[in-house]
Design an enzyme around this catalytic site. Structure first.
Site, PDB file in Angstrom:
ATOM      1  N   ARG B 121       0.805  -1.142   0.039  1.00 54.69           N
ATOM      2  CA  ARG B 121      -0.006  -0.103  -0.026  1.00 54.69           C
ATOM      3  C   ARG B 121       0.879   1.214   0.009  1.00 54.69           C
ATOM      4  NH1 ARG B 121      -3.045  -3.280   3.693  1.00 54.69           N
ATOM      5  NH2 ARG B 121      -4.786  -4.074   2.695  1.00 54.69           N
ATOM      6  N   LYS B 143       2.539  11.494 -11.575  1.00 53.04           N
ATOM      7  CA  LYS B 143       1.717  10.707 -12.152  1.00 53.04           C
ATOM      8  C   LYS B 143       2.379   9.354 -12.469  1.00 53.04           C
ATOM      9  CE  LYS B 143      -1.412  12.513 -15.015  1.00 53.04           C
ATOM     10  NZ  LYS B 143      -1.864  13.502 -16.338  1.00 53.04           N
ATOM     11  N   GLU B 185       8.553  18.703 -25.072  1.00 58.51           N
ATOM     12  CA  GLU B 185       7.858  19.045 -23.732  1.00 58.51           C
ATOM     13  C   GLU B 185       8.418  20.349 -23.123  1.00 58.51           C
ATOM     14  OE1 GLU B 185       5.325  17.493 -22.291  1.00 58.51           O
ATOM     15  OE2 GLU B 185       5.244  15.634 -23.207  1.00 58.51           O
ATOM     16  N   LYS B 227       6.790  22.946 -14.064  1.00 56.68           N
ATOM     17  CA  LYS B 227       5.884  21.643 -13.521  1.00 56.68           C
ATOM     18  C   LYS B 227       5.529  21.764 -12.226  1.00 56.68           C
ATOM     19  CE  LYS B 227       4.694  17.229 -14.459  1.00 56.68           C
ATOM     20  NZ  LYS B 227       4.763  15.892 -15.427  1.00 56.68           N
ATOM     21  N   GLU B 237      -5.110  16.776 -10.894  1.00 57.63           N
ATOM     22  CA  GLU B 237      -5.562  17.200 -12.157  1.00 57.63           C
ATOM     23  C   GLU B 237      -7.170  17.351 -12.362  1.00 57.63           C
ATOM     24  OE1 GLU B 237      -4.532  14.485 -15.369  1.00 57.63           O
ATOM     25  OE2 GLU B 237      -4.097  15.959 -16.550  1.00 57.63           O
ATOM     26  N   ARG B 241      -3.891  21.590 -13.698  1.00 56.11           N
ATOM     27  CA  ARG B 241      -2.933  20.773 -14.174  1.00 56.11           C
ATOM     28  C   ARG B 241      -3.142  20.284 -15.827  1.00 56.11           C
ATOM     29  NH1 ARG B 241       0.047  15.924 -10.727  1.00 56.11           N
ATOM     30  NH2 ARG B 241       1.293  15.243 -12.463  1.00 56.11           N
ATOM     31  N   ASN B 245      -1.456  19.285 -20.528  1.00 57.11           N
ATOM     32  CA  ASN B 245      -1.603  18.468 -21.498  1.00 57.11           C
ATOM     33  C   ASN B 245      -1.734  19.004 -22.880  1.00 57.11           C
ATOM     34  OD1 ASN B 245      -2.141  16.116 -20.247  1.00 57.11           O
ATOM     35  ND2 ASN B 245      -3.951  16.952 -19.462  1.00 57.11           N
ATOM     36  N   HIS B 248      -1.137  17.312 -25.933  1.00 55.98           N
ATOM     37  CA  HIS B 248      -1.183  15.919 -25.687  1.00 55.98           C
ATOM     38  C   HIS B 248      -2.705  15.505 -26.427  1.00 55.98           C
ATOM     39  CE1 HIS B 248       2.227  16.729 -23.577  1.00 55.98           C
ATOM     40  NE2 HIS B 248       2.359  15.760 -23.047  1.00 55.98           N
ATOM     41  N   HIS B 252      -1.565  12.165 -28.315  1.00 58.84           N
ATOM     42  CA  HIS B 252      -2.291  10.829 -27.873  1.00 58.84           C
ATOM     43  C   HIS B 252      -2.727  10.267 -29.111  1.00 58.84           C
ATOM     44  CE1 HIS B 252      -2.076  11.996 -23.153  1.00 58.84           C
ATOM     45  NE2 HIS B 252      -0.850  11.378 -23.957  1.00 58.84           N
ATOM     46  N   HIS B 265       6.725   9.792 -28.191  1.00 58.40           N
ATOM     47  CA  HIS B 265       5.780  10.781 -27.271  1.00 58.40           C
ATOM     48  C   HIS B 265       6.182  12.337 -27.747  1.00 58.40           C
ATOM     49  CE1 HIS B 265       3.139  11.987 -24.228  1.00 58.40           C
ATOM     50  NE2 HIS B 265       4.084  12.823 -23.803  1.00 58.40           N
TER      51      HIS B 265
END
Lengths: 361, 361
Positions: B121, B143, B185, B227, B237, B241, B245, B248, B252, B265
């Site tokens: 956990r 993330k 980026e 960031k 997010e 946040r 993206n 993106h 994506h 990417h």
């Protein structure tokens, strides 16, 4: 219907407890800000009993709900089964505001919680525990997990539900042995925190075992309150929360050594509580009278006092590998008197050995 | 060595950035309260280059460290590979105070973070990103995720590292195309938040592409600062946040439609930024000059401006299925001017269609 508040996380959440509360699931979810799509995760057994009813209740409250049933039993708490649930979640288009509803016992609750904690990095989830064990223990407190081939609950998270709905009426279909398994945890709450609950259990074994609603409501509510109070103070199990493991150190070892089937979780915990009490007495922390009182209530609730199928040699390695061990040290929860426990990490292995001899003979 | 603080979670954490900082990994981990066993997760390629060195550095600082290498490439971000890492963690006896060290690019960082977030956990983890993309993006912000057969990053958590160590010297072995992927980026940070960074990139493409340490240090530090500032305000997010993206949404879709291989990417994000900029202009949010400026810098850094291999019809479904879509609505990050963006969820599909035609022809 009674409400127990759990002040954990950003906003906290409520546990609703009562008879025939299931009908209010949809409206309670709405009142707690939930809306949209809902995936009801259950097992084949519970799904057959309550699946359609729950879908109807959710549809009526405006949810787009679908059911997904995993096979009953501990084997469903695996990454492989989780992957099938993720597939279902993706194909039904659950987004970050959608809800996972866990309808079932501890296995379903733990699996559903793990899915909710990790799908899209976390979406809301709701617990509808259908066994006493899940109602008083696993559905409260946010410990969710799946098993690994090498050990139970090794993969998981601390992830709180948005609400827990406990319907006492669901217990009427619960087999006697599963009821007793849940009662072991209730007895545990008495020992670690509440002499009054313990004494209530001593005096009311007949109505409790007969599943009289008033008795069940009382012990379930009190158990949830105790667990909530402990979790509020130590969500991530850094210290205080460890007291909830009373009876679990030996209990887990007994479960593992007997292949997770011979003894139920609650039965193993009962044996573990006897062991932990004897260990406490052997260390001079409590009187022999306290040990006898604990043995007595466990017998009163038809729970086992020992595990003759086990041997000390086989149990020992499981103790050391327990996931609460830190730096190889076992954190023992020991009893001082009914309602009061303490944690010790320096118990001599010799003494542990003697106690294991006792409970395995 | 420079330090960027990220004030997220209970105590926050630091990103250390410099030349040849790797040698300080052990001491920095110690200074941040870490001790005991460490599992260094890497891929076969990076492990061959730096594995032994890192084990030596950790041993010298008193850690009991072992290496585990997964196959290089996106396929390692799966529950199946995670299960093999869990096995390693269990057999080497990692407890709740042990550390997972991610030594590698984004794949290793995301996988290691997912392991750390869910093993027992949650146990501490440390990021040692070895690609520019990982240094400026995936290693910062918490993330973490693995992929599902039906989509990327669908299973994961928000889970912050205890520290991030960026060694610029590691980039000297990085192939040109991977450097460019990371630079996409960096360009993004300029567009969404910092006109000065953007202008620095315009004026210094030669030293940046030549991997001059001073230039790399500057753009990496600034990227991490931007960031960190965004993540501090919106860890999970919920709103702000999302600006990270930028580029993106289409990116994506391009990645998915071309089977995650044809375009890296960063290259996909570059194409996506061109698309998002054109979309912004089509909606009257920015000038054509801004679009041209963005196209120009992307070309300057040897990144693609379009994806002729794709078609509008194939890209569209990926847009709608993007995991940031909530209630079926796409949240577009659009540009007003260099350094300033906004989010819109009501862009007409027709306009999106036109832009997709543009970037796929």
């Amino acid at each position: 219907m009674e409400e127990v508040k759990v002040k954990v996380g950003q906003d906290g959440y409520s546990i609703y407890i009562g008879q025939h509360t299931l009908a209010q699931l949809g409206s309670l979810m709405g009142r707690n800000g939930l809306t949209g799509k809902a995936l009801v995760l259950t097992d084949a057994q519970v799904g057959a009993l309550y699946g359609e009813q729950v879908l109807g209740i959710l549809a009526e409250a405006g949810f787009t709900a679908e059911l997904f049933a995993v096979p009953p039993g501990e084997d469903s708490k695996s990454l492989a089964v989780a992957e099938t649930v993720f597939s279902k979640a993706i194909t039904m288009g659950l987004d970050r505001k959608s809800v996972i509803v866990a309808l079932g016992g501890g296995v379903v609750g733990d699996l559903a919680g793990f899915i909710a904690a990790t799908y899209l990095r976390g979406i809301p989830f709701v617990q509808v525990p259908t066994t006493l064990l899940a109602q008083v223990d696993s559905s409260v407190g946010g410990k969710v997990a799946v098993n690994h081939a090498l050990g139970k609950n090794l993969i998981g998270a601390f992830y709180q539900p948005r609400l827990v709905l406990i319907d006492i009426a669901l217990l009427q279909s619960l087999p006697e042995r599963e009821l007793a398994s849940g009662l072991a945890e209730v007895i545990k709450y008495g020992i670690i925190e509440d002499a009054d609950l313990f004494s209530y259990l001593q005096k009311n074994s007949r109505p409790v075992l007969a599943k009289e609603p008033e008795a069940l409501q009382h012990i379930i509510k009190r158990s949830c309150e105790i667990k909530a109070a402990v979790v509020e103070q130590d969500e991530k199990e850094n210290s205080l929360r460890m007291i909830l493991n009373f009876g679990h150190t030996i209990g887990h070892a007994v479960e593992a050594d007997t292949g997770f089937g011979l003894y139920s979780h609650g039965e193993s915990v009962a044996i573990g509580m006897v062991g932990a009490a004897s260990l406490s007495a052997a260390l001079g922390l409590c009187s022999q009278e306290t040990v006898d009182t604990i043995r007595c209530i466990i017998a009163q609730y038809n729970l086992p006092l020992g595990a003759p199928e086990c041997t000390t040699d086989r149990l020992m390695p499981f103790l050391v590998r327990d996931k609460k061990a830190v730096g190889g040290k076992i954190h023992w929860v020991l009893v001082r008197s009914i309602g009061s426990v303490l944690i010790k990490d320096d118990v001599p292995p010799m003494t542990v050995d003697e106690i294991l001899q006792e409970i395995t003979c």
